[in-house]
Scaffold this motif. Sequence first.
Motif, short mmCIF file in Angstrom:
data_model
loop_
_atom_site.label_atom_id
_atom_site.label_comp_id
_atom_site.label_asym_id
_atom_site.label_seq_id
_atom_site.Cartn_x
_atom_site.Cartn_y
_atom_site.Cartn_z
N UNK A 113 0.84 -1.20 0.00
CA UNK A 113 0.00 0.00 0.00
C UNK A 113 0.87 1.24 0.00
N UNK A 114 1.89 1.22 0.82
CA UNK A 114 2.77 2.40 0.89
C UNK A 114 3.48 2.58 -0.44
N UNK A 115 3.88 1.51 -1.05
CA UNK A 115 4.53 1.64 -2.36
C UNK A 115 3.56 2.22 -3.38
N UNK A 116 2.34 1.73 -3.33
CA UNK A 116 1.35 2.23 -4.29
C UNK A 116 1.06 3.71 -4.06
N UNK A 117 0.91 4.09 -2.79
CA UNK A 117 0.62 5.49 -2.48
C UNK A 117 1.80 6.37 -2.89
N UNK A 130 -6.74 10.23 -6.59
CA UNK A 130 -6.13 8.91 -6.79
C UNK A 130 -5.84 8.24 -5.45
N UNK A 131 -5.36 9.02 -4.50
CA UNK A 131 -5.09 8.45 -3.16
C UNK A 131 -6.39 7.94 -2.56
N UNK A 132 -7.40 8.79 -2.63
CA UNK A 132 -8.69 8.42 -2.03
C UNK A 132 -9.25 7.17 -2.70
N UNK A 133 -9.15 7.14 -4.01
CA UNK A 133 -9.69 5.98 -4.72
C UNK A 133 -8.93 4.72 -4.32
N UNK A 134 -7.63 4.86 -4.19
CA UNK A 134 -6.83 3.70 -3.78
C UNK A 134 -7.28 3.22 -2.39
N UNK A 158 -9.95 -0.60 1.07
CA UNK A 158 -10.49 -0.54 2.44
C UNK A 158 -9.50 -0.01 3.47
N UNK A 159 -8.71 0.98 3.06
CA UNK A 159 -7.79 1.61 4.01
C UNK A 159 -8.46 2.86 4.57
N UNK A 160 -8.53 3.01 5.88
CA UNK A 160 -9.08 4.26 6.42
C UNK A 160 -8.17 5.44 6.09
N UNK A 161 -8.76 6.60 5.90
CA UNK A 161 -7.97 7.79 5.54
C UNK A 161 -8.64 9.04 6.06
N UNK A 162 -7.87 10.11 6.16
CA UNK A 162 -8.45 11.40 6.56
C UNK A 162 -7.60 12.54 6.02
N UNK A 163 -8.20 13.73 6.01
CA UNK A 163 -7.48 14.92 5.53
C UNK A 163 -6.90 15.66 6.73
#
Lengths: 442, 483
Positions: B12-16, B62-66, B71-76
């Motif tokens: 995931x980190x590589x993709x991001x 793109x980050x959000x879509x990834x 199913x990775x939680x995310x926030x701004x």
Amino acid sequence: MLPLAWKDDLTTFLPEEQVKIDGQTHPLGNGGHVTVYPQTEAEISAVLRYANSHGKKVCIVGGGTKRGFGGQMECADILLSLANYSGIVEHAAADMTVTVKSGTVFGQLQDYLAEYRQKVALDPAWPQYATIGGVIAANDSGPKRLGYGSARDSVIGLRTVYPDGTVIRSGGKVVKNVAGYDMNKLFIGAMGTLGVLSEITLKLRPLPKYESLVLLSFPSGNLEEVRSFAVQFLDSMMEPVCFELLSPSLSERLIGKRAYTLMIAFEDVESAVHYQEDYVQRLRPSHTTIRILPQEEAKSFWQTFYTIGPNGAAPHEPAGNEVEAAVKIGVVNLNVISIIRESELLEDCCHVHMEAHGALGHGLCQVYLKGSEESIITAIEQLRAAATSLGGYAIVKHLPFALRTRVNVWGEKPSYFFLLEGIKRKIDPKQTLNHQRFVGGI
Amino acid sequence: MRKTAIQTKDPHIQALARIVGGEKSILYKKEDLIAYDCDGFTVHRHLPKAVVFPKNTEEVAAIVKYCHDHDLPFLARGAGTGLSGGAIPLNGEVVISLTRMKRLLHVDLENRRAVVEPGFVNLKLTNSIADRGYYYAPDPSSQYCCTIGGNVAENAGGAHCLKYGVTTNHILGLEVVLPNGEIIEIGENGIPDPPGYDLLGLLTGSEGTLGIVTKITVRILKNPEAKQTVLAYFDRVEDASQAVSDIISAGMVPAALEMMDQTAIEGVEAAAFPVGHPKDIEALLLIEVDGISAGISEQINEILHICKKRNVREVKVAQSEEERARWWANRKTGFSAMGAISPDYLVQDGVIPRNKLPEVLKNIRAISKKYGLRIANIFHAGDGNLHPLVLFDARKPGETERALAAGSECLQVCAAVGGSITGEHGVGIEKKEEMRFIFSDEEIVAQTDIRDVFNPKNLLNAGKLFPTPGRCVEMKQVASSIK
Ligand SMILES: Cc1cc2nc3c(=O)[nH]c(=O)nc-3n(C[C@H](O)[C@H](O)[C@H](O)COP(=O)(O)OP(=O)(O)OC[C@H]3O[C@@H](n4cnc5c(N)ncnc54)[C@H](O)[C@@H]3O)c2cc1C
């Protein structure tokens, strides 16, 4: 005769005299086979609970001034009238807030508040007919919006009856509040498609100590000159509460002068108002004509002004087969000038009578039309084309029911329509309330 | 230039990292992540999975879509100055930092609007247009560093919001990346009343739970022609509160009407911008009137008259812009000034009807006594927005918990007089259980229903704003004792 056996169901929770069979259809549509007049929030809840669980469609009406605003249904099952649901719930005078039942007539609320030298900072059309609930649900705003904002800036709390009868409070009674989502905003301007507004809490403003209205006419007809005056004036530190351009036709009706006219209103302490009048005097091009209406004269001008558009509650019968329409247009502030100009050009080519005004400080215009059915439809399409070519929008605020099926009242759906639809589906999954009254048939 | 390789096998980190263009725009090592484990609310901490620094809307999308697809939680995250924990990665989120999207995209003075990226700092906007006599009205005390994106998310207010309104009253348009990565634009060209439900109003103040704001069109205002500022010292806090009520009910709308009590004064006088306020007064008011110069003196005279009627000890009008600026610097650094008299402090944010001020301040003093903790009050009195600052020492066992409980009780007092639990700082993590002081279960569900429309997977900033179902028995008891 319609089979209305279920009418008797209503009288199990409403007194007989609050339920009326309405035989006639209304030229503006948005009616109901049965009209109910709840007097309490519990009765509103009961009506909605009944309708929602029995697959009945409900149309909501306050004073009826906006009966011609949207709606693809001539006659719903139930017309829920808030005419008998009125009165002030709480006026915290020292705190400058008021809570009022939604069926309260706007003008009566203002008259009451005036005794405390306070006001709701909104100036909608037809204040002696419109209810506060209708003003908020339709997000109606008037020429003083520049100075005081619109419904979304005044409403601080709502009690809304959801289609299933649940009462949902949003906001509160304090003037600043960020607890949870700002749900008030959802219901303001939602045209009653999400819930019935029951109680509305508003923040108040003091009545101005002094006011005046400057009417500045440009007989040359040169809009470049209007624009350059406006740009200079708006770049100054003056604080007009209204800065609107009137089309020559509207100016003629209001002040007997067929010329582009700027309506510039000031409300402040007296010295500050005079100082700003003087500023206009100094800045205005020499051949313009100026009239200053002080205090009572300004007030009485405004009372007339608020009745220039069509009123769904008292449709004056236009001559012959003429119809009336009203269109609200939103563009970027100074593009208002182009819209006013366009309305004038369309008057000739579409053979309609058009009167228009628009706010150079925020970009909203109102256009009132009179003419034959066909010419009105063409004119609306042309106005919309003009607005969209400037990146703006046009919505039809008043039109007889028969014509509403032929024009798209709300214009193209926005790209994020699925969100609007999603919100509607969550709150009103059975489409009980004001079905098809809003954007994209919501 | 040689690209440093990503030193992790985490796909995931590589993709991001690939999305944001490499190692320079992502943090993922523990030592780098610590700075992102909390915001201005420091009581809770949690490490994010990674922090990414997109440069534009497409990268955000793109980050959000990834994240959405995996199913990775995310926030701004903006500047991280939020005071309720909104930017804390409770669930080990991928933190999307907007600090590199900080351009002023467009200024249109004739039409009174500006377009900014979300990471643009609030005060920079005013500074960019001040030479032409314009400004951006919402002025949170943190304005020198907080972002306009963060302001939109929190619906930030400030001292001058009494007359000019809070953030929501100044937002004309938003570009938003929805939680599935789709980009939408609301209020195109900044034209008011776009047809449809008022999503601008709904998104503003939604604390980053409905979407990520990537572009903002704001209204800008012309500077007022004149301003005058009054400083009034009161021996008794009741008199100061009464003066506030009198000013409001006299029908005046000052640009700002701020109050500080004795403990707060002790703090600001010990900190970086002392003004020389007397230490033995119970309260001071800082009042500003602005507008057309011809009308100012009349209003100032009325204010002076009210203060005198309410037994003011001393009242003065700023004699120069320099003096005015000093008074405001003293006020605007008020929160951090508490650091000068206490190792730790917790800021609360209740709102009350303005005529309840004397009563509520009295109750807050009782709470202070009950918990044995000093509470300083420094707040926007004109709109009834209190900021009780609970002073404590986190090193002393149990004191943090006591401070939190005292803060919560202050909010109870506000709710009990018909007020709200937050006026501008937001609910975040801090006040989510207190939501029950003012909302019923049904009303909370009505709100989470709306969240589900935008954020159905609840991957975006989950666990904020709304009380945890089932874990709130005590809160319910408190709430019912209020009713
Ligand atoms: C000393 C001090 C004084 C303060 N004074 C005030 C004051 O007077 N008035 C006031 O209102 N607040 C005040 N605050 C609180 C804080 O500064 C505001 O809430 C501010 O708006 C937060 O902005 P930020 O950029 O720091 O956002 P952050 O703290 O980074 O984020 C806050 C929330 O917004 C979300 N978010 C951030 N950016 C975006 C985006 N682009 N899209 C979607 N969501 C986003 C985050 O997920 C989080 O939930 C103060 C804080 C401090 C430390």
